[in-house]
Design a protein around this motif. Structure first.
Motif, short mmCIF file in Angstrom:
data_model
loop_
_atom_site.label_atom_id
_atom_site.label_comp_id
_atom_site.label_asym_id
_atom_site.label_seq_id
_atom_site.Cartn_x
_atom_site.Cartn_y
_atom_site.Cartn_z
N MET A 150 48.16 46.21 51.23
CA MET A 150 46.88 45.71 50.87
C MET A 150 46.83 45.08 49.41
O MET A 150 47.11 46.06 48.49
N PRO A 151 46.41 44.02 49.00
CA PRO A 151 46.36 43.60 47.66
C PRO A 151 45.52 44.42 46.95
O PRO A 151 44.42 44.81 47.40
N VAL B 198 39.49 40.20 42.62
CA VAL B 198 38.28 40.02 41.78
C VAL B 198 38.44 38.76 40.67
O VAL B 198 38.08 38.10 40.39
N SER B 199 39.62 39.21 39.99
CA SER B 199 40.33 38.30 38.69
C SER B 199 40.50 37.21 39.32
O SER B 199 40.16 36.05 38.58
N ALA B 200 41.20 36.95 40.58
CA ALA B 200 41.49 35.63 40.80
C ALA B 200 40.20 34.70 41.49
O ALA B 200 39.91 33.56 41.01
N LEU B 201 39.23 35.38 41.96
CA LEU B 201 37.87 34.92 42.38
C LEU B 201 37.17 34.46 41.04
O LEU B 201 36.49 33.40 41.11
#
Length: 195
Positions: A2-3, A9-12
């Motif tokens: 699981m990432p 959240v950072s990528a979003l």
């Protein structure tokens, strides 16, 4: 596996920031095109090609060469230009085209009166501001390229050498300019979409 939630959240957040930045650029350009003061400028063409974006016409204007005598606030001890802003006040003439009436290094001392518009340009260091009464400076306004559909550049350039063409430009209150349309006399050839 699981990432990590923080990574997701950072990528979003990064994606949202990039989308917001691009939307801000597009909305700013559209606001100028929609609300800016419209002026008509006579053009002088050169026709290069951009490998990534296609045909375009490189445009030079009557306002591309500003006589130094029009620049009202040159310090007495300055003989050459510094790299920086130049504001050019445009006034419409009898033929419908807008031409320079005055100019200032950095910024205009007051807002343009009704019937006149200030366009923001940029000049590079080294232009002669001294004693030569024929001296000119060549500001860059950011409206020197107009992209055309593939194969249209050569035809437009050829026609521009035979008769006068112009652009309709929208100029925001801060002097930022955007090209609205390329015109041949009274005929609109190509118009820029808002988005």
């Amino acid at each position: 596996m699981m990432p990590d939630k923080r990574l997701i959240v950072s990528a979003l957040v990064l994606a949202l920031v990039q989308i917001a930045f691009l939307s801000w650029i597009i909305a700013g350009r559209a606001a100028i095109l929609r609300n800016g003061a419209e002026v008509l400028l006579r053009v002088e063409p050169v026709d290069p090609r951009d490998l990534l974006r296609g045909d375009y016409v490189y445009l030079s204007y009557d306002i591309s060469r500003i006589p130094v005598r029009l620049i009202a606030n040159i310090p007495a001890d300055r003989k050459t230009s510094h790299d920086g802003p130049l504001v050019v006040r445009l006034k419409q003439e009898a033929d419908g085209y807008w031409r320079p009436a005055a100019a200032w290094l950095d910024k205009a001392p007051e807002a343009a009166p009704p019937g006149e518009v200030d366009i923001a340009g940029h000049i590079f260091a080294g232009w002669n501001l001294g004693d030569d009464p024929e001296a000119t400076v060549s500001p860059d306004y950011g409206i020197e390229r107009f992209y055309l559909p593939e194969g249209e550049g050569g035809v437009i350039e050829r026609d521009m050498r035979v008769r006068p063409f112009g652009i309709r430009a929208a100029i925001a209150k801060d002097g930022t300019a955007q090209i609205k349309a390329l015109v041949d006399g009274d005929k609109t050839l190509f118009e820029e979409p808002l988005y």
